[in-house]
Design a protein around this motif. Structure first.
Motif, PDB file in Angstrom:
ATOM      1  N   HIS A  70      10.685  13.307  66.701  1.00  0.00           N
ATOM      2  CA  HIS A  70      10.590  14.470  67.591  1.00  0.00           C
ATOM      3  C   HIS A  70      10.380  15.765  66.806  1.00  0.00           C
ATOM      4  O   HIS A  70       9.581  16.621  67.210  1.00  0.00           O
ATOM      5  CB  HIS A  70      11.863  14.562  68.440  1.00  0.00           C
ATOM      6  CG  HIS A  70      12.081  15.885  69.078  1.00  0.00           C
ATOM      7  ND1 HIS A  70      11.335  16.338  70.148  1.00  0.00           N
ATOM      8  CD2 HIS A  70      12.960  16.891  68.790  1.00  0.00           C
ATOM      9  CE1 HIS A  70      11.743  17.550  70.491  1.00  0.00           C
ATOM     10  NE2 HIS A  70      12.717  17.909  69.685  1.00  0.00           N
TER      11      HIS A  70
ATOM     12  N   SER B 274      10.746  16.260  74.142  1.00  0.00           N
ATOM     13  CA  SER B 274      12.154  16.270  74.552  1.00  0.00           C
ATOM     14  C   SER B 274      12.312  16.757  75.987  1.00  0.00           C
ATOM     15  O   SER B 274      12.755  16.019  76.862  1.00  0.00           O
ATOM     16  CB  SER B 274      12.974  17.152  73.613  1.00  0.00           C
ATOM     17  OG  SER B 274      12.359  18.437  73.484  1.00  0.00           O
TER      18      SER B 274
ATOM     19  N   HIS C 117      14.179  24.802  64.322  1.00  0.00           N
ATOM     20  CA  HIS C 117      14.359  23.711  65.278  1.00  0.00           C
ATOM     21  C   HIS C 117      14.768  22.436  64.547  1.00  0.00           C
ATOM     22  O   HIS C 117      15.687  21.723  64.955  1.00  0.00           O
ATOM     23  CB  HIS C 117      13.040  23.509  66.043  1.00  0.00           C
ATOM     24  CG  HIS C 117      12.976  22.254  66.842  1.00  0.00           C
ATOM     25  ND1 HIS C 117      12.247  21.150  66.445  1.00  0.00           N
ATOM     26  CD2 HIS C 117      13.549  21.920  68.026  1.00  0.00           C
ATOM     27  CE1 HIS C 117      12.373  20.194  67.348  1.00  0.00           C
ATOM     28  NE2 HIS C 117      13.156  20.627  68.319  1.00  0.00           N
TER      29      HIS C 117
ATOM     30  N   HIS D  23      18.209  19.996  64.666  1.00  0.00           N
ATOM     31  CA  HIS D  23      18.245  18.536  64.809  1.00  0.00           C
ATOM     32  C   HIS D  23      18.972  17.866  63.652  1.00  0.00           C
ATOM     33  O   HIS D  23      19.537  16.786  63.819  1.00  0.00           O
ATOM     34  CB  HIS D  23      16.835  17.979  64.989  1.00  0.00           C
ATOM     35  CG  HIS D  23      16.368  18.079  66.394  1.00  0.00           C
ATOM     36  ND1 HIS D  23      16.636  17.119  67.342  1.00  0.00           N
ATOM     37  CD2 HIS D  23      15.702  19.063  67.049  1.00  0.00           C
ATOM     38  CE1 HIS D  23      16.126  17.483  68.511  1.00  0.00           C
ATOM     39  NE2 HIS D  23      15.555  18.670  68.361  1.00  0.00           N
TER      40      HIS D  23
HETATM   41 FE   LIG Z   1      14.209  19.527  69.861  1.00  0.00          FE
END
Ligand SMILES: [Fe+2]
Length: 441
Positions: free
Chosen positions: A59, A89, A146, A150
Motif C-alpha cells: 500500500h 486503502s 505517510h 504505516h
Molecule cells: Fe495509508
C-alpha cells in the motif's frame, strides 16, 4: 503540503536531493521492520482494524505509484493493474477497493512479488525525484510521512497478531531493550509533579514556514486557555494496576456512558495485552510476554479507559490546545530530541527520567501517544488539500479523538509539537496512554 509557491529552481534541486535521500532512507526502514518476519507473519490479519505487513509494504508503494508516478506520465503503465483495487486503502476518488477486513486473505501477490513491486517503484521514483518540480516534491514528501505512519502501524498490527497467538512470539529479544539513559537501575517511576500554566490567549497550529505538516495542523489560530495544571510525566502501568485492583473497571461513576457500554460488551477488566498468571501480572510486548513494567507508561489504552482513569484519579485529560502550549513552553524543557522514539530500539515505553526542574515535563514526546479530551475537528479556517489527497485527513473529522506527542514506535523525524493523531475512542491497539491534567480553581 505547506511550502510556498515562490521557490527558485536552485532551491528545487537541493530540495530534490535531500528529499531523494530521505525517500530512500524511509523506504529502507520499512523493509527493515519486515526483515525478521516470515512470509506467514506478513500475511496474518488479526482483526479488521489491523492490516497484514505485506499489505502495508504494498500500500505504501501504491501511494507513490498512484499519486506521483501515474500523475506525472500520461502514458504510465502500472506495475500490475490489479494493485489499485488490492492496495487502495480508502480513497473513494481513486475507485473501488478490496474490503479492509479481508486483506489477510490475499495469499497473492506473494511477498516476493510485493518486494519486487517496491524495487520497481523505487527505481521509477528515484528517476522522477531528480527532475520533479516543487509541487510534485510536495506530494512525495507527503508520501514519505505517510509511509512513516504505516511503519508505526506495522508494529502495532504485528503486536496485535502476535498477542493472539498461543505462542506469544517475540519480534525482538527482550534482552535488547535498553534502560532509559541517565537513570538508576531502580524499578520505580519518577514522582509525579504538577506544572501550572496561567490563563491566556495562545496560538496553536503549524506555521507553514517551518516545513512540512499535514493539512489538519493548519491554520495556526488563537485559542483561549483557562488556567490549568499538567502532570510532569505520563501515567504508569503501576498506577493503572491500582485502578484495576481497586475496581476502576467496574466503577460506572468513572466512565463515560459510551465507554462503560463498550467495556461491558467487550468484557474489559484490564488494559489490552495484560495477563494475570498465579497472581502475577504480565504484558504482551514486541519482546513477547514479560512481567508488567509497572514503572513504565501505561499503553494500549482506549480513550474510554484513559478518561475513566483520569476521572477516577480526580483529574482529567488535557485538551489538545493545553498539551501543545505546554509542549512548546521553553520553561518546561519538553524535547523531541530527548524522546524515546523507534530509533532507540526499545520498542516499548520506558520509565521517565527524573525531572530536572520545578516546571519540567518529561515524556511529552515519544514513549506513548497521549489521549486528549479534544474531538478531532477542523481548526477554524481549515481547508483540505484539493483532489483525492483531500481524503487523507479531512474526511475523518467526526467521532474520533486527538492524541499528541508520538510514541516509542514513531520515527523521530515524523513528529512535531503540532502533530494531530486521531483514533476512535474505543481503539486500544495503538501505543496510546495518557497524562493527567486538572483545572486551577
Ligand atoms: Fe495509508
Amino acid at each position: 503540503m505547506s511550502r510556498t509557491a515562490f521557490t527558485s529552481r536552485t532551491d528545487e534541486v537541493s530540495r530534490a536531493t535531500s528529499l531523494g535521500s530521505r525517500f530512500a532512507d524511509v523506504r529502507r526502514a520499512t523493509l527493515a521492520i519486515a526483515a525478521p518476519l516470515s512470509a506467514e507473519d506478513c500475511l496474518v490479519q488479526s482483526m479488521p482494524d489491523a492490516s497484514p505487513i505485506k499489505w502495508h509494504l504494498a500500500h505504501t508503494t501504491w501511494f507513490f505509484e498512484t499519486f506521483v508516478l501515474a500523475r506525472e506520465s500520461g502514458d504510465y503503465r502500472p506495475f500490475n493493474p490489479d494493485f489499485t483495487f488490492l492496495f487502495n486503502s480508502y480513497y473513494e476518488a481513486v475507485g473501488p477497493r478490496h474490503e479492509r477486513p479481508r486483506r489477510g486473505l490475499l495469499t497473492r501477490p506473494s511477498l516476493d512479488e510485493v518486494r519486487a513491486y517496491r524495487e520497481t517503484i523505487d527505481r521509477r521514483m528515484a528517476d522522477l525525484i531528480a527532475r520533479a518540480p516543487d509541487a510534485v516534491l510536495d506530494v512525495i514528501e507527503l508520501g514519505v510521512h505517510h509511509e512513516q505512519q504505516h511503519q508505526e502501524l506495522m508494529f502495532t498490527d504485528l503486536l496485535h497478531a502476535f498477542a493472539t497467538s498461543p505462542l506469544r512470539p517475540s519480534y525482538t529479544p527482550v534482552a535488547s531493550i535498553p534502560p532509559p539513559s541517565g537513570t538508576a537501575a531502580t524499578a520505580s517511576a519518577a514522582p509525579l509533579a504538577w506544572v501550572r500554566f496561567p490563563e491566556g490567549v495562545h496560538e496553536i497550529g503549524h506555521v507553514p514556514e517551518n516545513g512540512f505538516s499535514f493539512d489538519n495542523e493548519m491554520p495556526r489560530h488563537k485559542t483561549y486557555l483557562a488556567p490549568f495544571e499538567l502532570a510532569s510525566r505520563a501515567v504508569t502501568k503501576g498506577e493503572l494496576l491500582a485502578f484495576v485492583l481497586q475496581g476502576g473497571y467496574d466503577d460506572p461513576d468513572a466512565w463515560l456512558s459510551d465507554g462503560f457500554a463498550v467495556r461491558t460488551r467487550e468484557g474489559w477488566s484490564a488494559p489490552l495485552y495484560w495477563e494475570k498468571k498465579d497472581d502475577r501480572w504480565f504484558e504482551m510486548t514486541l519482546g513477547g510476554l514479560v512481567p508488567l513494567a509497572t514503572e513504565a507508561p501505561a499503553t494500549n489504552l482506549s480513550f474510554y479507559e484513559a478518561w475513566a482513569f483520569a476521572r477516577w484519579s480526580g483529574a482529567r485529560l488535557p485538551t489538545e490546545a493545553e498539551w501543545e502550549v505546554a509542549s512548546v513552553d521553553p520553561s518546561c524543557g519538553a524535547s523531541i530530541a530527548d524522546g524515546n522514539f523507534v530509533e532507540s530500539g526499545a520498542l516499548r515505553p520506558l520509565r521517565a527520567r527524573p525531572t530536572t526542574g520545578a516546571r519540567s515535563l518529561t515524556q511529552m514526546f515519544g514513549d506513548v501517544w497521549e489521549w486528549t479530551s479534544s474531538s478531532y475537528a477542523p481548526y477554524p479556517g481549515f481547508t483540505p488539500v484539493a483532489g483525492a489527497l483531500g481524503e487523507y485527513n479531512g474526511k475523518f473529522m467526526c467521532n474520533q479523538m486527538v492524541l499528541r506527542g508520538g510514541s516509542c514506535l514513531t520515527p523521530q523525524s515524523h513528529i512535531r509539537a503540532t502533530y494531530r493523531n486521531f483514533f476512535h475512542p474505543d481503539a486500544r491497539w495503538q501505543m496510546s496512554g495518557l497524562r493527567l491534567a486538572r483545572d486551577v480553581r
